[in-house]
Design an enzyme around this catalytic site. Structure first.
Site, short mmCIF file in Angstrom:
data_model
loop_
_atom_site.label_atom_id
_atom_site.label_comp_id
_atom_site.label_asym_id
_atom_site.label_seq_id
_atom_site.Cartn_x
_atom_site.Cartn_y
_atom_site.Cartn_z
CB CYS A 151 -2.20 3.79 10.59
SG CYS A 151 -1.76 3.37 8.88
CE1 TYR A 152 -0.01 8.09 6.19
CE2 TYR A 152 -0.79 6.28 4.84
CZ TYR A 152 0.23 7.12 5.22
OH TYR A 152 1.48 7.01 4.65
#
Length: 347
Positions: A151-152
């Site tokens: 996600c990051y």
């Protein structure tokens, strides 16, 4: 209809897959596994899914032959588990979409230092394509195995890619400050993610050592004009919200730029992308809630000489399960947008 299995469906990303797949016209969920919840009805653990899956229960995956009815498998397992499973999947499983970090890094030597253990199936790494369609769509066209980005890295890569692709910024010394909602830590209870710990708090963690750092560097190096020099200083933060990621990224320009020219670059680079929104608004995590969209903006600060690029996503959708389905659509010849929405839930 393509038969689908969701392995690790009892976790947050697995449950999000079930939610999104329930509205997908081309995929049918026939198996959902969750070893810790084996025998539990899906609607019992997640009442929000009860109407969509009135007869579906979680199974244990002691025997992978359980997936013999499955053509496409989503693996939403903890790190390390997919390495053991992929080589034992039945021949009927034509497509594999892995949401863990097990096959994201191309260099197996990175796993001991960043993930604490050697990769147990390094011979399989080259079979997996990195699943960020906006940057690697051509690679996905003929793939059968996909490693869904973290996600990051999704938010940071989308924010920084146009800059490093054009060689407009120094690719060494990139800075990424990003905040995530608590769901990014998974469903299992932890002292650091309990309500009393997280509520009314904002804290940095994984200082200088977060495992998403080499993934960001790998992605940006693959699109940069000077790939040998890419380095990222990444600082993640935990925010007291359920969902969302906001990445604020900083880079030093190596060419003359302006906010206006950077906006033109981003709008041109992401023109026609169904899930990317480029505007002069400061991105908001709530604007992306429940959607597969990413909201971006960019600025050049003449006073300090820094370029600032920001990206907001829903960590469970564009940061995980929605992106997995976006990739699955490409692999199976369906429209990329099928079963996904770019519209957030508000308020």
């Amino acid at each position: 209809m393509i038969s689908v299995g969701v392995v690790g469906a009892s976790g947050f990303t697995g449950a999000e897959l079930l939610r999104l797949l329930a509205a997908h016209p081309g995929f049918e969920v026939v198996v959902a596994t969750g070893d810790t919840q084996a025998g539990t009805a899906v609607g019992e653990l997640y009442p929000s899914l009860a109407a969509a899956y009135p007869h579906l229960s979680f199974h244990s995956l002691e025997d992978p032959s359980l997936l013999s009815r499955v053509e496409l498998a989503f693996l939403a397992l903890p790190h390390g588990a997919s390495q053991e499973l992929v080589g034992r999947l039945p021949a009927s499983v034509r497509w594999v979409i892995d949401l863990s970090a097990d096959f994201r890094l191309r260099d197996p030597s990175l796993y001991p230092s960043w993930y604490g253990a050697p990769h147990r199936a390094p011979e399989l790494l080259e079979r997996f394509v990195y699943g960020l369609p906006e940057l690697f769509r051509k690679d996905l066209a003929s793939a059968t195995r996909v490693a869904v980005p973290g996600c990051y890295p999704t938010a940071a890569s989308l924010a920084l890619a146009p800059l490093v692709e054009e060689g407009l910024v120094e690719s060494s010394g990139l800075i990424v400050d990003a905040a995530s909602g608590v769901s990014g830590a998974g469903r299992a209870p932890k002292p650091t993610t309990s309500f009393c710990t997280v509520d009314e708090d904002f804290t940095a963690y994984g200082l200088l050592s977060h495992r998403h750092t080499p993934e960001m560097e790998q992605v940006l190096a693959s699109v940069a004009v000077d790939s040998n020099e890419v380095s990222v200083l990444f600082t993640p933060h935990l925010a007291p919200m359920n969902r969302g990621i906001l990445a604020t990224c900083y880079a030093r320009p190596r060419a003359e730029v302006s906010t206006s020219s950077l906006f033109d670059l981003y709008r041109e680079r992401y023109a026609g992308e169904p899930f990317l929104v480029v505007s002069d608004r400061s991105p908001s995590t709530k604007a992306t809630l429940g959607s597969n969209s990413a909201h971006l903006t960019v600025r050049f600060d003449e006073r300090t000489g820094w370029v600032v690029a920001l990206c907001a996503i829903d960590n469970l959708v564009k940061g995980a399960s929605g992106q997995a389905i976006q990739c699955a659509n490409l692999l199976t010849g369906q429209s990329e947008e099928t079963g996904l929405s770019a519209i957030g839930v508000y308020p």
